[in-house]
Design an enzyme around this catalytic site. Structure first.
Site, PDB file in Angstrom:
ATOM      1  N   LYS A   1       0.752  -1.398  -0.040  1.00 50.28           N
ATOM      2  CA  LYS A   1      -0.096  -0.160  -0.061  1.00 50.28           C
ATOM      3  C   LYS A   1       0.839   1.185  -0.159  1.00 50.28           C
ATOM      4  O   LYS A   1       0.200   2.191  -0.335  1.00 50.28           O
ATOM      5  CB  LYS A   1      -1.008   0.038   1.157  1.00 50.28           C
ATOM      6  CG  LYS A   1      -2.011  -1.157   1.257  1.00 50.28           C
ATOM      7  CD  LYS A   1      -2.761  -1.516  -0.064  1.00 50.28           C
ATOM      8  CE  LYS A   1      -3.638  -0.565  -0.302  1.00 50.28           C
ATOM      9  NZ  LYS A   1      -4.503  -0.717  -1.422  1.00 50.28           N
TER      10      LYS A   1
ATOM     11  N   SER B   1      -3.023 -12.561   3.537  1.00 50.75           N
ATOM     12  CA  SER B   1      -3.555 -12.448   1.914  1.00 50.75           C
ATOM     13  C   SER B   1      -2.563 -12.953   1.258  1.00 50.75           C
ATOM     14  O   SER B   1      -2.625 -13.267  -0.200  1.00 50.75           O
ATOM     15  CB  SER B   1      -3.893 -11.022   1.742  1.00 50.75           C
ATOM     16  OG  SER B   1      -2.639 -10.141   1.865  1.00 50.75           O
TER      17      SER B   1
HETATM   18  C1  LIG Z   1      -2.509  -7.173   3.441  1.00 49.74           C
HETATM   19  C2  LIG Z   1      -3.430  -6.936   2.061  1.00 49.74           C
HETATM   20  N1  LIG Z   1      -3.230  -7.746   1.002  1.00 49.74           N
HETATM   21  C3  LIG Z   1      -4.095  -7.194  -0.169  1.00 49.74           C
HETATM   22  C4  LIG Z   1      -4.471  -6.030  -0.128  1.00 49.74           C
HETATM   23  C5  LIG Z   1      -5.273  -5.639  -1.577  1.00 49.74           C
HETATM   24  O1  LIG Z   1      -4.511  -4.646  -2.530  1.00 49.74           O
HETATM   25  P1  LIG Z   1      -5.523  -3.631  -3.356  1.00 49.74           P
HETATM   26  O2  LIG Z   1      -6.029  -2.806  -2.303  1.00 49.74           O
HETATM   27  O3  LIG Z   1      -4.379  -3.084  -4.248  1.00 49.74           O
HETATM   28  O4  LIG Z   1      -6.207  -4.508  -4.218  1.00 49.74           O
HETATM   29  C6  LIG Z   1      -4.438  -5.145   0.867  1.00 49.74           C
HETATM   30  C7  LIG Z   1      -5.040  -3.845   0.792  1.00 49.74           C
HETATM   31  O5  LIG Z   1      -5.149  -3.103   1.434  1.00 49.74           O
HETATM   32  C8  LIG Z   1      -3.757  -5.435   2.022  1.00 49.74           C
HETATM   33  O6  LIG Z   1      -3.625  -4.640   2.952  1.00 49.74           O
END
Ligand SMILES: Cc1ncc(COP(=O)(O)O)c(C=O)c1O
Length: 282
Positions: free
Chosen positions: A29, A246
């Site tokens: 981010k 994630s």
């Molecule tokens: C830990 C984590 N994984 C994945 C994402 C997803 O990324 P994006 O917002 O670019 O879809 C985020 C977004 O906040 C995140 O904090």
């Protein structure tokens, strides 16, 4: 950020993880937050004492808080109360104001509160709105996509990324498809609305962000939290990588993709580092 060859995970395919936890505030981010802030300062939307306001599941909030401290603008963030406690501490440590919102309402609820705060006082605030700000996918089109193309010498066949705001998958997906239209772009979502995959959204039950561009996504694969956490443990064991849930979800999907496409060169985004789990999260 570096691309790690995940060769401890066996298969006939090549699997690479893009280590976004190596960014300055510890997550993917940083890219969106920096692009949003740069554009807002250039346009005059931020500056002159105005406070940056936004909603976040945690990582974007840390990135904004760090930028506010470095560049000298006030920051006020709306984050669900069940976000990772270590992250909440870092947000406060950078001097930002933190408002904890109802976890049952998720980041959609946090964004509603942020919008209400800014309300009629546009002269005092800049609503950064990472869920609807085109600078977010724009950052990934300008940086993450070209890095992946270069780091794989253009050999990438499949790109796998989780969807939160959709900024990463939309920006990278658009860049890669412009290079070679046959590159498959695969979105990762939680299997249901209640999940432990911090940062990801279950789009069928959420407010769909306008930063998510479905036209560059070939398919969506949904993952159970438990499977993602198994992959997090496996990445620690076989690769020595400490990553968040994630990242485990993205690797779980990348493995399914690879098993069905033996000669693939797959890149999965690993959005952040592993942190101690939040207490009592659902
Ligand atoms: C830990 C984590 N994984 C994945 C994402 C997803 O990324 P994006 O917002 O670019 O879809 C985020 C977004 O906040 C995140 O904090």
């Amino acid at each position: 950020m570096p691309l790690a060859h995940l060769d401890g995970i066996r298969g006939d395919f090549e699997l690479w993880g893009k280590l976004e936890g190596s960014n300055p505030s510890g997550s993917v981010k940083d890219r969106a937050a920096l692009a949003i802030v740069r554009e807002a300062i250039a346009s005059g939307a931020l500056g002159g004492g105005r406070t940056l306001v936004d909603a976040s599941s945690g990582n974007t909030a840390v990135a904004y808080a760090r930028l506010g401290e470095l560049l000298g603008f006030p920051v006020e963030l709306y984050v669900p109360r069940n976000a990772n406690p270590e992250r909440l501490q870092r947000i406060r440590g950078h001097g930002a104001t933190l408002i904890l919102t109802d976890p049952a309402e998720g980041t959609d609820g946090a964004l509603r509160e942020a919008r209400a705060r800014v309300g009629a006082h546009a002269e005092r605030y800049f609503l950064a709105d990472q869920y609807h700000n085109p600078a977010n996918p724009g950052a990934h089109y300008a940086t993450t996509g070209p890095e992946i193309w270069r780091q794989t010498s253009g050999r990438i066949t499949h790109f796998v990324a989780g969807v939160g705001t959709g900024g990463t998958i939309s920006g990278v997906g658009r860049f890669l498809k412009e290079r070679r239209a046959s590159i498959e772009v695969i979105a990762v979502e939680p299997s249901g609305p209640m999940h432990g995959l911090e940062g990801l959204k279950h789009l069928p039950t959420a407010e769909v962000p306008s930063t998510y561009d479905p036209t560059v996504v070939d398919r969506t694969v949904r993952v159970e939290t438990e499977e993602a956490l198994d992959r997090v443990a496996e990445l620690a064991r076989t690769e020595g990588l400490a990553v968040g849930p994630s990242s485990g979800a993205a690797v779980a999907v990348a493995l399914r993709v690879g098993r069905a496409a033996p000669n693939a060169c797959i890149v999965a985004i690993l959005p952040d580092r592993g942190e101690p789990a939040a207490k009592g999260t659902s």
